[in-house]
Design an enzyme around this catalytic site. Structure first.
Site, PDB file in Angstrom:
ATOM      1  N   LYS A 110       0.753  -1.259   0.015  1.00  7.92           N
ATOM      2  CA  LYS A 110       0.180   0.033   0.137  1.00  7.92           C
ATOM      3  C   LYS A 110       0.726   1.341   0.030  1.00  7.92           C
ATOM      4  O   LYS A 110       0.411   2.406  -0.368  1.00  7.92           O
ATOM      5  CB  LYS A 110      -1.011  -0.096   0.981  1.00  7.92           C
ATOM      6  CG  LYS A 110      -2.018  -1.129   0.864  1.00  7.92           C
ATOM      7  CD  LYS A 110      -3.182  -1.199   2.062  1.00  7.92           C
ATOM      8  CE  LYS A 110      -4.086  -2.021   1.560  1.00  7.92           C
ATOM      9  NZ  LYS A 110      -3.838  -3.576   1.739  1.00  7.92           N
TER      10      LYS A 110
HETATM   11  C1  LIG Z   1      -4.503  -4.637   1.154  1.00  6.42           C
HETATM   12  C2  LIG Z   1      -3.533  -5.967   0.847  1.00  6.42           C
HETATM   13  C3  LIG Z   1      -4.056  -6.806   0.208  1.00  6.42           C
HETATM   14  C4  LIG Z   1      -5.291  -6.786  -0.634  1.00  6.42           C
HETATM   15  O1  LIG Z   1      -5.182  -6.102  -1.682  1.00  6.42           O
HETATM   16  P1  LIG Z   1      -6.409  -5.354  -2.343  1.00  6.42           P
HETATM   17  O2  LIG Z   1      -5.936  -4.216  -3.243  1.00  6.42           O
HETATM   18  O3  LIG Z   1      -7.265  -4.870  -1.339  1.00  6.42           O
HETATM   19  O4  LIG Z   1      -6.957  -6.680  -3.234  1.00  6.42           O
HETATM   20  C5  LIG Z   1      -3.248  -8.091   0.027  1.00  6.42           C
HETATM   21  N1  LIG Z   1      -2.019  -8.076   0.850  1.00  6.42           N
HETATM   22  C6  LIG Z   1      -1.711  -7.291   1.668  1.00  6.42           C
HETATM   23  C7  LIG Z   1      -0.261  -7.571   2.577  1.00  6.42           C
HETATM   24  C8  LIG Z   1      -2.354  -5.841   1.806  1.00  6.42           C
HETATM   25  O5  LIG Z   1      -2.061  -5.035   2.800  1.00  6.42           O
END
Ligand SMILES: *Cc1c(COP(=O)(O)O)cnc(C)c1O
Length: 454
Positions: A110
């Site tokens: 993120k």
């Molecule tokens: C947020 C997150 C996901 C999921 O990603 P999306 O964009 O919501 O599909 C997967 N793995 C980790 C470690 C995350 O922080």
């Protein structure tokens, strides 16, 4: 470039306004008015560093920001990554790579979007001489990444609510040990859903919202999706030319933001073979891509908590394309879904999307198997993506979090506890958190007392 709402009842906006608005007033999500075609530029992109590539990509969309300014914003967004490649692509075996997306400040993917979003917000505050107060509820990763995108940025403050005692100690430290004066970690009494519900009411109060220039942290912001396209492009450009056309990206999926970005890039003329949507036991998207039915279920907490979702908030962008870009049909699908909790689509292209589901019981065994086979330590989210690898394709598994964020699960799987210097450093810093009741009144009072600007 202009941006339209998937529901078609919001006037088009420029990039900066669409980013500042987040959710469109008609309830829809913003998308580019038309998708650009990058197919003719790919060879020119080959030698670019990550920030240069990101700038060349974003400038096509962010046409209301002067290029030199955008270049600086982008460059500043990738300075806190610990790996010089930013998003290193590592070969594990023949036809198998891992794309590591966890070298940013909070050790999860993120950061790619939220570092950039933080800089875009700060830029906007500067040029418009405004302030912004960012508010969100988190059950883990998003809150930490949003906080680290805004740490110390003039004109901004960020308030993140989380359920006290129900996020991991490391996650809490990432939010509460920043030492920054514009960051407020709010530990609320109750569950994540309580925090979320109270927050929704605070946002529903239009007067309060405008008075404090509140903005929401969520996974649907246009800038997040666009920023995430870039690491797919970067990885694709680093594959041997003979493998590029047969590549399948394998994506640990929750809200569908990550895989959506890759798919949009494919629609922008980058010849990617397909995507594998890897879910944990919260499998609404697995069921969708295997049966065509999108049906809401209950959330079951798992070892891969950032994928514990009930409905995938970015999925509406995909629906828009799936129904032939007709907003009236998007509204009809969303209405039906809201009323009945389900919608059945005609068959999807099975060559583009495949899907797997990984139960909680399987995760430790997969971590063990991947470690034994490749000497690679996958975090519990990434482990879901290793469930099954297509034998006839070149697979690039997206590694979305550092294993060091989940020491207990890793230890139980392979007997060693991964560590990371930045997490170790956090352990000696004081926790500064504010305990609050999960009520709109308590939240409003806190923001009133600590917001910037008003
Ligand atoms: C947020 C997150 C996901 C999921 O990603 P999306 O964009 O919501 O599909 C997967 N793995 C980790 C470690 C995350 O922080």
């Amino acid at each position: 470039m202009r941006f339209l709402s998937t529901r078609g009842q919001t006037p088009s906006l420029g990039f900066s306004d669409a980013v500042a608005t987040g959710l469109a007033p008609d309830g829809g999500l913003f998308l580019p008015e038309s998708l650009p075609d990058f197919s003719g530029k790919l060879s020119a992109f080959e030698r670019l560093s990550y920030p240069e590539l990101c700038f060349e990509f974003m400038r096509v969309f962010a046409t209301d920001i002067p290029p030199d300014t955008l270049r600086q914003i982008v460059a500043a967004s990738y300075t806190k990554f610990s790996d010089p490649a930013i998003a290193p692509l590592k070969p594990l075996a023949k036809n198998l790579y891992v794309l590591e997306l966890f070298h940013g400040p909070t050790l999860a993917f993120k950061d790619f979007a939220l570092q950039l979003l933080g800089n875009l917000y700060a830029h906007q505050c500067r040029v418009r001489r405004e302030t912004i107060n960012v508010l969100g509820a988190t059950s883990g990763d998003t809150g930490a990444a949003a906080i680290h995108g805004l740490i110390g940025r003039p004109g901004t403050a960020i308030f993140i609510l989380y359920p006290d005692g129900r996020v991991s100690p490391l996650q809490e430290r990432q939010m509460a040990c920043t030492g920054a004066e514009n960051v407020f970690a709010l530990a609320v009494d109750g569950t994540f859903d309580d925090a979320q519900a109270a927050l929704k009411e605070v946002f529903g109060d239009q007067g309060f919202r405008t008075q404090h220039r509140l903005s929401a942290v969520n996974s649907i912001n246009l800038a997040r999706v666009l920023a995430q396209c870039v690491y797919y492009l970067h990885a694709w450009l680093r594959l041997p030319a003979a493998e590029r056309g047969n590549v399948e990206f394998v994506v640990p999926t929750g809200n569908f933001g990550n895989v959506l970005a890759g798919w949009m890039l494919q629609k922008m003329g980058v010849p990617i073979r397909g995507f594998r949507v890897a879910t944990n036991q919260n499998d609404i998207l697995y069921r969708l891509f295997t049966t065509g039915e999108y049906r809401v279920g209950a959330v079951h907490p798992s070892l891969a908590p950032s994928m514990d979702i009930q409905v995938a908030s970015n999925f509406e962008r995909f629906i828009y394309f799936a129904v032939g870009r007709e907003p009236a049909r998007v509204r009809q699908v969303m209405d039906t879904f809201k009323q009945t909790g389900a919608y059945t689509f005609e068959r999807f292209n099975r060559d583009t999307f495949t899907s797997t589901r990984c139960s909680d019981g399987e995760i430790p065994g997969i971590i063990q198997r991947v470690h034994a086979a490749y000497g690679y330590v996958a975090d519990p989210h990434t482990a879901c993506a290793f469930k099954e690898i297509a034998p006839d394709r070149v697979s690039v598994v997206l590694s979305t979090a550092s294993p060091a964020k989940f020491p207990d699960t890793i230890r139980s799987a392979i007997g060693v506890e991964p560590t990371h210097p930045s997490l170790e450093a956090l352990k000696s810093k004081p926790i500064v958190k504010h305990k609050l009741q999960a009520t709109p009144a308590a939240i409003r009072a806190f923001i009133h007392a600590h917001a910037v600007g008003a």
